[in-house]
Every structure is written in structure tokens, then in C-alpha cells.
Design a protein around this motif. Structure first.
Motif, mmCIF file in Angstrom:
data_model
loop_
_atom_site.group_PDB
_atom_site.id
_atom_site.type_symbol
_atom_site.label_atom_id
_atom_site.label_comp_id
_atom_site.label_asym_id
_atom_site.label_seq_id
_atom_site.Cartn_x
_atom_site.Cartn_y
_atom_site.Cartn_z
ATOM 1 N N LEU A 53 24.975 44.400 35.432
ATOM 2 C CA LEU A 53 25.028 43.266 36.346
ATOM 3 C C LEU A 53 23.706 43.157 37.085
ATOM 4 C CD1 LEU A 53 28.523 43.930 37.934
ATOM 5 C CD2 LEU A 53 27.985 42.154 36.283
ATOM 6 N N SER A 54 23.299 41.932 37.335
ATOM 7 C CA SER A 54 22.105 41.728 38.145
ATOM 8 C C SER A 54 22.450 42.041 39.594
ATOM 9 C CB SER A 54 21.625 40.284 38.025
ATOM 10 O OG SER A 54 22.532 39.404 38.666
ATOM 11 N N GLU A 55 21.436 42.177 40.406
ATOM 12 C CA GLU A 55 21.655 42.427 41.833
ATOM 13 C C GLU A 55 22.417 41.267 42.464
ATOM 14 O OE1 GLU A 55 18.893 43.135 45.763
ATOM 15 O OE2 GLU A 55 18.164 43.888 43.841
ATOM 16 N N GLU A 56 22.106 40.056 42.014
ATOM 17 C CA GLU A 56 22.785 38.862 42.525
ATOM 18 C C GLU A 56 24.267 38.867 42.152
ATOM 19 O OE1 GLU A 56 22.579 34.189 41.532
ATOM 20 O OE2 GLU A 56 20.659 35.101 42.067
ATOM 21 N N GLN A 57 24.587 39.226 40.904
ATOM 22 C CA GLN A 57 25.984 39.287 40.464
ATOM 23 C C GLN A 57 26.742 40.377 41.225
ATOM 24 O OE1 GLN A 57 25.036 39.853 36.309
ATOM 25 N NE2 GLN A 57 25.977 37.884 35.784
ATOM 26 N N THR A 58 26.121 41.537 41.377
ATOM 27 C CA THR A 58 26.750 42.630 42.112
ATOM 28 C C THR A 58 27.053 42.201 43.537
ATOM 29 O OG1 THR A 58 25.626 44.282 40.762
ATOM 30 C CG2 THR A 58 26.487 45.025 42.890
ATOM 31 N N SER A 59 26.088 41.551 44.172
ATOM 32 C CA SER A 59 26.268 41.082 45.542
ATOM 33 C C SER A 59 27.416 40.078 45.624
ATOM 34 C CB SER A 59 24.969 40.443 46.031
ATOM 35 O OG SER A 59 25.125 39.930 47.319
ATOM 36 N N ARG A 60 27.495 39.171 44.657
ATOM 37 C CA ARG A 60 28.557 38.155 44.670
ATOM 38 C C ARG A 60 29.928 38.789 44.452
ATOM 39 N NH1 ARG A 60 31.286 34.757 46.907
ATOM 40 N NH2 ARG A 60 32.319 33.212 45.648
ATOM 41 N N ILE A 61 30.013 39.775 43.568
ATOM 42 C CA ILE A 61 31.290 40.453 43.342
ATOM 43 C C ILE A 61 31.733 41.166 44.620
ATOM 44 C CG2 ILE A 61 32.430 42.335 42.088
ATOM 45 C CD1 ILE A 61 30.676 41.483 39.647
ATOM 46 N N ILE A 62 30.815 41.834 45.288
ATOM 47 C CA ILE A 62 31.148 42.509 46.555
ATOM 48 C C ILE A 62 31.616 41.486 47.579
ATOM 49 C CG2 ILE A 62 30.175 43.778 48.517
ATOM 50 C CD1 ILE A 62 28.410 45.278 46.428
ATOM 51 N N GLU A 63 30.932 40.362 47.655
ATOM 52 C CA GLU A 63 31.317 39.303 48.590
ATOM 53 C C GLU A 63 32.716 38.792 48.284
ATOM 54 O OE1 GLU A 63 29.653 34.954 50.130
ATOM 55 O OE2 GLU A 63 28.753 35.910 48.387
ATOM 56 N N MET A 64 33.000 38.544 47.002
ATOM 57 C CA MET A 64 34.322 38.048 46.612
ATOM 58 C C MET A 64 35.406 39.085 46.896
ATOM 59 S SD MET A 64 33.415 36.150 43.036
ATOM 60 C CE MET A 64 35.049 35.449 42.751
ATOM 61 N N ALA A 65 35.102 40.361 46.633
ATOM 62 C CA ALA A 65 36.079 41.423 46.886
ATOM 63 C C ALA A 65 36.353 41.546 48.380
ATOM 64 C CB ALA A 65 35.580 42.750 46.322
ATOM 65 N N TRP A 66 35.347 41.301 49.185
ATOM 66 C CA TRP A 66 35.482 41.425 50.640
ATOM 67 C C TRP A 66 36.303 40.274 51.220
ATOM 68 C CZ3 TRP A 66 34.310 45.768 53.034
ATOM 69 C CH2 TRP A 66 34.363 45.783 54.415
ATOM 70 N N GLU A 67 36.237 39.101 50.590
ATOM 71 C CA GLU A 67 36.966 37.935 51.084
ATOM 72 C C GLU A 67 38.468 38.150 50.915
ATOM 73 O OE1 GLU A 67 33.589 34.635 49.874
ATOM 74 O OE2 GLU A 67 35.259 34.988 48.526
ATOM 75 N N ASP A 68 39.210 37.880 51.967
ATOM 76 C CA ASP A 68 40.656 38.109 51.936
ATOM 77 C C ASP A 68 41.388 37.209 50.960
ATOM 78 O OD1 ASP A 68 40.491 40.132 53.797
ATOM 79 O OD2 ASP A 68 40.901 38.827 55.495
ATOM 80 N N ARG A 69 40.920 36.012 50.765
ATOM 81 C CA ARG A 69 41.666 35.040 49.963
ATOM 82 C C ARG A 69 41.206 34.948 48.515
ATOM 83 N NH1 ARG A 69 45.415 32.755 52.734
ATOM 84 N NH2 ARG A 69 45.231 32.585 54.971
ATOM 85 N N THR A 70 40.236 35.733 48.113
ATOM 86 C CA THR A 70 39.789 35.709 46.720
ATOM 87 C C THR A 70 40.513 36.803 45.954
ATOM 88 O OG1 THR A 70 37.614 34.935 47.403
ATOM 89 C CG2 THR A 70 37.796 35.837 45.184
ATOM 90 N N PRO A 71 41.390 36.431 45.014
ATOM 91 C CA PRO A 71 42.148 37.451 44.281
ATOM 92 C C PRO A 71 41.265 38.197 43.273
ATOM 93 C CG PRO A 71 42.666 35.282 43.429
ATOM 94 C CD PRO A 71 41.761 35.076 44.619
ATOM 95 N N PHE A 72 41.657 39.412 42.963
ATOM 96 C CA PHE A 72 40.936 40.199 41.980
ATOM 97 C C PHE A 72 40.904 39.491 40.628
ATOM 98 C CE2 PHE A 72 42.141 43.661 44.953
ATOM 99 C CZ PHE A 72 40.866 44.147 45.212
ATOM 100 N N GLU A 73 41.941 38.718 40.341
ATOM 101 C CA GLU A 73 41.997 37.985 39.076
ATOM 102 C C GLU A 73 40.858 36.976 38.961
ATOM 103 O OE1 GLU A 73 46.129 39.490 39.938
ATOM 104 O OE2 GLU A 73 44.577 38.511 41.120
ATOM 105 N N ALA A 74 40.432 36.396 40.083
ATOM 106 C CA ALA A 74 39.320 35.449 40.068
ATOM 107 C C ALA A 74 38.015 36.168 39.715
ATOM 108 C CB ALA A 74 39.188 34.757 41.422
ATOM 109 N N ILE A 75 37.842 37.373 40.227
ATOM 110 C CA ILE A 75 36.657 38.164 39.903
ATOM 111 C C ILE A 75 36.668 38.512 38.418
ATOM 112 C CG2 ILE A 75 35.435 40.334 40.329
ATOM 113 C CD1 ILE A 75 36.625 40.235 43.209
ATOM 114 N N GLU A 76 37.826 38.880 37.926
ATOM 115 C CA GLU A 76 37.932 39.224 36.503
ATOM 116 C C GLU A 76 37.665 38.006 35.621
ATOM 117 O OE1 GLU A 76 40.740 41.692 33.390
ATOM 118 O OE2 GLU A 76 41.565 41.156 35.355
#
Length: 87
Positions: A3-26
């Protein structure tokens, strides 16, 4: 996963958000919940990771299957505003 640094950062951001389900990240990054947890463990401080895990464990909004019928989005429509919209 490479993963690029940008992708890693976005995944962390999405995981941190309460309303973003893990399924959306997948769906977006092909990374299942267990891999997201591993990524968070690697990139967060130990105490921050522990606090995050306590907060998201069992949270209905982090798992699409636990959400009420009809809720299929991961964020509020006004959450992502175009840059410059507040000027």
C-alpha cells in the motif's frame, strides 16, 4: 499488501471513523477486518490502538451485518464537502 502511504493513511482514517464499516474498507482496498486490525496495530501507538479496539469492538456501525435495515452508506452525506465550500 503493498500500500502507498496515502492508501495506508486513508485506511487508518476509515477505520477510525465510527460510521465506516469494515466491509467498506474491504470493498475499496481488498483488506478484510483482521488485516485492518493488523495495520492499525503496526501504525498506531500501543495505547491509541488499545483505545481504538475498545471503541470499535462490537460497535454496530463498524459492521454492516449489525446495522439496521436500509442503512447502506458509510458516512453522512455532508461529511465530505468539496474544498473551498466554506468560503
Amino acid at each position: 499488501m503493498n500500500l502507498s502511504e496515502e492508501q495506508t493513511s486513508r485506511i487508518i482514517e476509515m477505520a477510525w471513523e465510527d460510521r465506516t464499516p469494515f466491509e467498506a474498507i474491504e470493498r475499496l482496498y481488498g483488506m478484510p477486518e483482521k488485516e485492518v486490525i493488523k495495520l492499525m496495530r503496526r501504525h498506531l501507538k500501543q495505547k491509541t490502538f488499545k483505545n481504538w479496539r475498545e471503541r470499535v469492538s462490537g460497535r454496530k456501525t463498524k459492521h454492516a451485518s449489525l446495522r439496521p435495515e436500509g442503512v447502506d452508506r458509510g458516512y453522512c452525506p455532508s461529511q465530505y464537502k468539496p474544498k473551498g465550500a466554506n468560503k
